[in-house]
Design a protein around this motif. Structure first.
Motif, PDB file in Angstrom:
ATOM      1  N   PHE A  23       0.828  -1.210   0.000  1.00  0.00           N
ATOM      2  CA  PHE A  23       0.000   0.000   0.000  1.00  0.00           C
ATOM      3  C   PHE A  23       0.861   1.258   0.000  1.00  0.00           C
ATOM      4  N   PHE A  24       1.858   1.311   0.870  1.00  0.00           N
ATOM      5  CA  PHE A  24       2.678   2.519   0.955  1.00  0.00           C
ATOM      6  C   PHE A  24       3.584   2.681  -0.260  1.00  0.00           C
ATOM      7  N   ALA A  25       3.767   1.605  -1.025  1.00  0.00           N
ATOM      8  CA  ALA A  25       4.533   1.716  -2.261  1.00  0.00           C
ATOM      9  C   ALA A  25       3.715   2.366  -3.370  1.00  0.00           C
ATOM     10  N   VAL A  26       2.395   2.237  -3.286  1.00  0.00           N
ATOM     11  CA  VAL A  26       1.557   2.749  -4.375  1.00  0.00           C
ATOM     12  C   VAL A  26       0.658   3.905  -3.957  1.00  0.00           C
ATOM     13  N   ARG A  27       0.673   4.299  -2.663  1.00  0.00           N
ATOM     14  CA  ARG A  27      -0.316   5.291  -2.225  1.00  0.00           C
ATOM     15  C   ARG A  27      -0.157   6.629  -2.937  1.00  0.00           C
ATOM     16  N   SER A  28       1.081   7.031  -3.286  1.00  0.00           N
ATOM     17  CA  SER A  28       1.275   8.293  -3.991  1.00  0.00           C
ATOM     18  C   SER A  28       0.721   8.231  -5.412  1.00  0.00           C
ATOM     19  N   ALA A  29       0.524   7.028  -5.905  1.00  0.00           N
ATOM     20  CA  ALA A  29       0.014   6.872  -7.267  1.00  0.00           C
ATOM     21  C   ALA A  29      -1.503   6.712  -7.311  1.00  0.00           C
ATOM     22  N   MET A  30      -2.126   6.651  -6.140  1.00  0.00           N
ATOM     23  CA  MET A  30      -3.569   6.401  -6.093  1.00  0.00           C
ATOM     24  C   MET A  30      -4.363   7.689  -6.228  1.00  0.00           C
ATOM     25  N   GLY A  31      -5.462   7.602  -6.931  1.00  0.00           N
ATOM     26  CA  GLY A  31      -6.338   8.760  -7.092  1.00  0.00           C
ATOM     27  C   GLY A  31      -7.711   8.315  -7.538  1.00  0.00           C
TER      28      GLY A  31
END
Length: 298
Positions: free
Chosen positions: A158-166
Protein backbone atom coordinates in the motif's frame (compact mmCIF):
# COMPACT_ATOMS: atom_id res chain seq x y z
CA UNK A 1 -23.78 34.62 9.50
CA UNK A 2 -22.27 37.48 7.48
CA UNK A 3 -25.49 37.73 5.43
CA UNK A 4 -27.59 37.83 8.59
CA UNK A 5 -25.49 40.69 9.97
CA UNK A 6 -26.00 42.66 6.76
CA UNK A 7 -29.76 42.07 6.93
CA UNK A 8 -29.89 43.25 10.54
CA UNK A 9 -28.64 46.66 9.40
CA UNK A 10 -32.11 47.29 7.89
CA UNK A 11 -34.64 48.67 10.35
CA UNK A 12 -37.49 46.65 8.85
CA UNK A 13 -35.70 43.32 9.22
CA UNK A 14 -36.42 40.88 12.05
CA UNK A 15 -34.87 37.44 12.47
CA UNK A 16 -37.06 35.00 14.40
CA UNK A 17 -35.45 31.91 15.91
CA UNK A 18 -37.06 28.67 17.06
CA UNK A 19 -39.73 28.37 14.38
CA UNK A 20 -39.99 25.29 12.20
CA UNK A 21 -42.24 26.21 9.28
CA UNK A 22 -44.63 23.37 8.41
CA UNK A 23 -46.93 24.83 5.78
CA UNK A 24 -48.61 27.97 4.48
CA UNK A 25 -52.33 28.70 4.64
CA UNK A 26 -54.11 30.41 1.76
CA UNK A 27 -57.33 32.13 0.73
CA UNK A 28 -58.47 33.13 -2.77
CA UNK A 29 -55.15 32.25 -4.37
CA UNK A 30 -52.99 34.12 -1.86
CA UNK A 31 -50.92 32.99 1.11
CA UNK A 32 -52.39 34.54 4.26
CA UNK A 33 -50.68 32.78 7.18
CA UNK A 34 -47.57 30.82 8.08
CA UNK A 35 -48.08 27.65 10.10
CA UNK A 36 -45.09 26.71 12.23
CA UNK A 37 -43.91 24.70 15.20
CA UNK A 38 -42.65 26.78 18.11
CA UNK A 39 -39.67 24.66 19.16
CA UNK A 40 -39.51 26.27 22.61
CA UNK A 41 -43.11 25.38 23.58
CA UNK A 42 -43.68 22.48 21.14
CA UNK A 43 -46.90 24.19 20.03
CA UNK A 44 -48.12 24.65 16.47
CA UNK A 45 -48.93 28.30 15.81
CA UNK A 46 -49.98 30.53 12.92
CA UNK A 47 -48.92 34.04 11.97
CA UNK A 48 -50.34 36.35 9.26
CA UNK A 49 -48.10 37.40 6.38
CA UNK A 50 -48.06 39.60 3.29
CA UNK A 51 -45.75 37.88 0.82
CA UNK A 52 -43.66 34.74 1.28
CA UNK A 53 -40.23 34.02 -0.22
CA UNK A 54 -39.73 30.30 0.21
CA UNK A 55 -36.05 29.36 0.27
CA UNK A 56 -35.71 26.42 2.65
CA UNK A 57 -33.64 24.26 0.29
CA UNK A 58 -35.22 22.28 -2.54
CA UNK A 59 -36.38 19.37 -0.36
CA UNK A 60 -37.87 21.42 2.48
CA UNK A 61 -39.34 23.97 0.07
CA UNK A 62 -41.04 21.10 -1.75
CA UNK A 63 -42.32 19.66 1.54
CA UNK A 64 -43.78 23.01 2.70
CA UNK A 65 -45.34 23.52 -0.73
CA UNK A 66 -46.94 20.05 -0.67
CA UNK A 67 -48.57 20.59 2.71
CA UNK A 68 -49.76 24.02 1.54
CA UNK A 69 -51.19 22.49 -1.62
CA UNK A 70 -53.02 19.77 0.27
CA UNK A 71 -54.73 22.29 2.57
CA UNK A 72 -55.77 24.53 -0.35
CA UNK A 73 -56.71 21.98 -3.02
CA UNK A 74 -57.50 18.53 -1.67
CA UNK A 75 -58.49 17.38 -5.18
CA UNK A 76 -54.97 17.93 -6.57
CA UNK A 77 -52.61 14.93 -6.54
CA UNK A 78 -50.30 15.71 -3.64
CA UNK A 79 -46.87 15.16 -5.08
CA UNK A 80 -44.30 17.59 -6.42
CA UNK A 81 -43.75 18.13 -10.11
CA UNK A 82 -40.23 16.78 -9.91
CA UNK A 83 -37.13 15.88 -7.92
CA UNK A 84 -33.59 16.12 -9.24
CA UNK A 85 -30.24 15.10 -7.78
CA UNK A 86 -26.63 15.09 -8.95
CA UNK A 87 -25.40 11.52 -9.46
CA UNK A 88 -21.82 11.12 -8.18
CA UNK A 89 -19.61 8.44 -9.72
CA UNK A 90 -15.90 7.89 -8.97
CA UNK A 91 -13.34 6.08 -11.08
CA UNK A 92 -10.36 5.01 -8.89
CA UNK A 93 -7.03 4.78 -10.68
CA UNK A 94 -3.32 4.17 -10.17
CA UNK A 95 -0.88 6.49 -11.92
CA UNK A 96 1.99 4.19 -12.89
CA UNK A 97 4.62 6.96 -12.87
CA UNK A 98 3.75 7.67 -9.23
CA UNK A 99 4.48 4.18 -7.90
CA UNK A 100 7.27 4.36 -5.33
CA UNK A 101 7.28 8.18 -5.22
CA UNK A 102 7.24 9.88 -1.78
CA UNK A 103 3.84 11.28 -0.77
CA UNK A 104 3.11 15.01 -0.99
CA UNK A 105 2.64 15.97 2.65
CA UNK A 106 1.73 19.63 2.11
CA UNK A 107 -1.97 19.00 1.57
CA UNK A 108 -4.63 16.64 2.83
CA UNK A 109 -5.97 15.97 -0.62
CA UNK A 110 -5.68 17.33 -4.11
CA UNK A 111 -8.98 18.06 -5.82
CA UNK A 112 -8.14 21.31 -7.57
CA UNK A 113 -7.68 19.61 -10.93
CA UNK A 114 -10.93 19.98 -12.85
CA UNK A 115 -12.09 17.68 -15.62
CA UNK A 116 -14.45 18.89 -18.31
CA UNK A 117 -15.88 16.32 -20.71
CA UNK A 118 -17.78 17.43 -23.80
CA UNK A 119 -20.41 14.81 -24.60
CA UNK A 120 -22.58 14.33 -27.67
CA UNK A 121 -25.37 12.39 -25.98
CA UNK A 122 -28.81 13.53 -27.10
CA UNK A 123 -31.13 15.14 -24.51
CA UNK A 124 -28.35 15.73 -22.00
CA UNK A 125 -26.08 18.78 -21.46
CA UNK A 126 -22.87 18.74 -23.49
CA UNK A 127 -20.67 19.56 -20.51
CA UNK A 128 -19.91 16.95 -17.85
CA UNK A 129 -18.02 18.22 -14.80
CA UNK A 130 -15.45 16.21 -12.87
CA UNK A 131 -12.62 16.55 -10.35
CA UNK A 132 -9.44 14.58 -9.73
CA UNK A 133 -8.82 13.58 -6.13
CA UNK A 134 -5.29 12.53 -5.19
CA UNK A 135 -5.10 10.58 -1.94
CA UNK A 136 -2.34 11.71 0.39
CA UNK A 137 -3.00 11.56 4.13
CA UNK A 138 -6.08 9.54 4.96
CA UNK A 139 -7.03 6.79 7.41
CA UNK A 140 -5.27 3.91 5.69
CA UNK A 141 -6.05 0.93 7.90
CA UNK A 142 -9.38 -0.06 6.26
CA UNK A 143 -7.79 0.13 2.80
CA UNK A 144 -4.80 -1.96 3.85
CA UNK A 145 -6.94 -4.64 5.46
CA UNK A 146 -9.01 -5.02 2.29
CA UNK A 147 -5.96 -6.10 0.29
CA UNK A 148 -5.76 -9.88 -0.36
CA UNK A 149 -2.51 -10.39 1.60
CA UNK A 150 -1.42 -10.56 5.22
CA UNK A 151 -1.26 -7.25 7.09
CA UNK A 152 2.53 -6.81 6.84
CA UNK A 153 2.71 -7.41 3.07
CA UNK A 154 -0.44 -5.39 2.45
CA UNK A 155 1.06 -2.45 4.35
CA UNK A 156 4.29 -2.55 2.30
CA UNK A 157 2.43 -2.75 -0.97
CA UNK A 158 0.00 0.00 0.00
CA UNK A 159 2.68 2.52 0.96
CA UNK A 160 4.53 1.72 -2.26
CA UNK A 161 1.56 2.75 -4.38
CA UNK A 162 -0.32 5.29 -2.22
CA UNK A 163 1.27 8.29 -3.99
CA UNK A 164 0.01 6.87 -7.27
CA UNK A 165 -3.57 6.40 -6.09
CA UNK A 166 -6.34 8.76 -7.09
CA UNK A 167 -9.93 8.99 -8.17
CA UNK A 168 -11.72 10.90 -10.91
CA UNK A 169 -15.11 12.04 -9.64
CA UNK A 170 -17.91 12.89 -12.07
CA UNK A 171 -21.09 14.81 -11.29
CA UNK A 172 -23.89 13.87 -13.66
CA UNK A 173 -26.69 16.32 -14.49
CA UNK A 174 -30.38 15.59 -14.07
CA UNK A 175 -33.75 16.65 -15.48
CA UNK A 176 -37.41 16.47 -14.53
CA UNK A 177 -38.45 12.84 -14.98
CA UNK A 178 -41.83 11.21 -14.53
CA UNK A 179 -41.87 9.19 -11.30
CA UNK A 180 -39.18 11.22 -9.54
CA UNK A 181 -40.88 13.45 -6.98
CA UNK A 182 -41.76 14.12 -3.36
CA UNK A 183 -45.09 12.87 -2.02
CA UNK A 184 -47.10 13.07 1.19
CA UNK A 185 -46.54 9.72 2.87
CA UNK A 186 -47.66 9.78 6.51
CA UNK A 187 -50.74 11.52 7.92
CA UNK A 188 -50.68 10.00 11.40
CA UNK A 189 -48.68 12.73 13.16
CA UNK A 190 -49.32 16.39 13.79
CA UNK A 191 -48.11 17.16 10.28
CA UNK A 192 -47.66 15.11 7.14
CA UNK A 193 -44.31 13.49 6.49
CA UNK A 194 -42.74 13.57 3.06
CA UNK A 195 -41.44 10.61 1.05
CA UNK A 196 -38.77 10.90 -1.64
CA UNK A 197 -39.28 8.77 -4.75
CA UNK A 198 -36.31 8.68 -7.08
CA UNK A 199 -34.75 6.31 -9.58
CA UNK A 200 -32.36 6.65 -12.50
CA UNK A 201 -33.89 6.20 -15.95
CA UNK A 202 -32.42 3.83 -18.51
CA UNK A 203 -31.62 6.84 -20.70
CA UNK A 204 -29.50 8.37 -17.93
CA UNK A 205 -27.86 5.03 -17.12
CA UNK A 206 -26.82 4.77 -20.76
CA UNK A 207 -25.45 8.33 -20.63
CA UNK A 208 -23.45 7.48 -17.49
CA UNK A 209 -22.03 4.27 -19.02
CA UNK A 210 -20.94 6.04 -22.20
CA UNK A 211 -19.33 8.90 -20.28
CA UNK A 212 -17.44 6.59 -17.93
CA UNK A 213 -16.16 4.55 -20.85
CA UNK A 214 -14.65 7.73 -22.34
CA UNK A 215 -13.23 8.71 -18.94
CA UNK A 216 -11.47 5.38 -18.46
CA UNK A 217 -10.06 5.61 -21.96
CA UNK A 218 -8.71 9.10 -21.25
CA UNK A 219 -7.13 7.97 -17.97
CA UNK A 220 -5.35 5.11 -19.74
CA UNK A 221 -3.92 7.54 -22.30
CA UNK A 222 -2.56 9.60 -19.39
CA UNK A 223 -0.67 6.59 -18.07
CA UNK A 224 -3.20 5.60 -15.42
CA UNK A 225 -4.79 2.23 -14.72
CA UNK A 226 -8.49 2.72 -13.84
CA UNK A 227 -9.94 0.20 -11.40
CA UNK A 228 -13.70 -0.27 -11.49
CA UNK A 229 -16.34 2.27 -10.55
CA UNK A 230 -17.56 3.50 -7.16
CA UNK A 231 -21.08 4.86 -7.36
CA UNK A 232 -22.59 6.88 -4.52
CA UNK A 233 -26.24 6.23 -3.59
CA UNK A 234 -28.94 8.75 -4.62
CA UNK A 235 -28.74 11.84 -2.45
CA UNK A 236 -24.95 11.85 -2.09
CA UNK A 237 -24.57 14.75 -4.54
CA UNK A 238 -26.50 17.08 -2.16
CA UNK A 239 -27.42 19.37 -5.06
CA UNK A 240 -31.18 18.82 -5.10
CA UNK A 241 -33.51 20.85 -7.29
CA UNK A 242 -36.74 20.98 -9.25
CA UNK A 243 -39.42 20.24 -6.65
CA UNK A 244 -41.42 23.37 -7.66
CA UNK A 245 -39.83 24.01 -11.07
CA UNK A 246 -40.42 26.82 -13.53
CA UNK A 247 -43.02 25.94 -16.15
CA UNK A 248 -46.75 25.64 -16.73
CA UNK A 249 -49.14 24.08 -14.23
CA UNK A 250 -50.36 24.66 -10.66
CA UNK A 251 -47.40 22.91 -9.05
CA UNK A 252 -44.80 25.05 -10.82
CA UNK A 253 -43.64 28.65 -10.75
CA UNK A 254 -43.13 31.26 -13.48
CA UNK A 255 -39.72 32.53 -14.70
CA UNK A 256 -39.67 35.13 -11.92
CA UNK A 257 -40.06 32.45 -9.24
CA UNK A 258 -43.67 33.38 -8.46
CA UNK A 259 -45.95 30.41 -7.83
CA UNK A 260 -48.50 29.75 -10.57
CA UNK A 261 -51.07 28.93 -7.91
CA UNK A 262 -50.44 31.51 -5.17
CA UNK A 263 -49.87 35.08 -6.34
CA UNK A 264 -47.79 36.18 -3.34
CA UNK A 265 -45.60 33.09 -2.97
CA UNK A 266 -42.10 33.16 -4.47
CA UNK A 267 -39.83 30.12 -4.88
CA UNK A 268 -36.38 31.60 -4.26
CA UNK A 269 -34.11 28.54 -4.17
CA UNK A 270 -33.17 25.49 -6.23
CA UNK A 271 -36.71 24.12 -6.04
CA UNK A 272 -37.47 26.47 -8.96
CA UNK A 273 -34.76 25.09 -11.27
CA UNK A 274 -36.26 23.18 -14.24
CA UNK A 275 -32.99 21.30 -14.85
CA UNK A 276 -29.88 20.44 -12.86
CA UNK A 277 -26.47 20.91 -14.49
CA UNK A 278 -23.34 18.92 -13.83
CA UNK A 279 -21.50 21.86 -12.26
CA UNK A 280 -22.26 23.00 -8.71
CA UNK A 281 -25.28 25.32 -8.62
CA UNK A 282 -24.19 27.33 -5.56
CA UNK A 283 -23.60 30.61 -7.39
CA UNK A 284 -26.70 30.07 -9.52
CA UNK A 285 -28.76 29.69 -6.35
CA UNK A 286 -27.51 33.05 -5.07
CA UNK A 287 -28.17 34.70 -8.43
CA UNK A 288 -31.69 33.27 -8.62
CA UNK A 289 -32.59 34.42 -5.09
CA UNK A 290 -31.27 37.91 -5.81
CA UNK A 291 -33.21 38.14 -9.07
CA UNK A 292 -36.46 36.88 -7.50
CA UNK A 293 -36.21 39.46 -4.71
CA UNK A 294 -35.47 42.32 -7.11
CA UNK A 295 -38.37 41.78 -9.52
CA UNK A 296 -41.02 40.51 -7.11
CA UNK A 297 -44.39 42.24 -7.58
CA UNK A 298 -45.28 43.08 -4.00
Amino acid sequence: MSTLKECEAYSGFRYVQGRLVLSLLSSNGRITRIRYLDTATDEIREEPCGAVFLAAGALQTGAIFLRTLKAAHSEVTVQTEGLMDTSVVRVPFIQLRGVGEPPAAESFQFNRLILGMITETAHWPRYLHGEVLHLTSLLYHPLIERMPFDSRLSKKLFFAVRSAMGAATFFFPDRITSGNHQALADHSGRWEKIELRYRETEDKERYIRQSLSRARSALRRLGCVPRGVVRSPPGAGIHYAGTVPMGHGPKRCDPTGRSNLFSNLYIADGAAFPSLPSKSITMSLAAHATRVARIARL
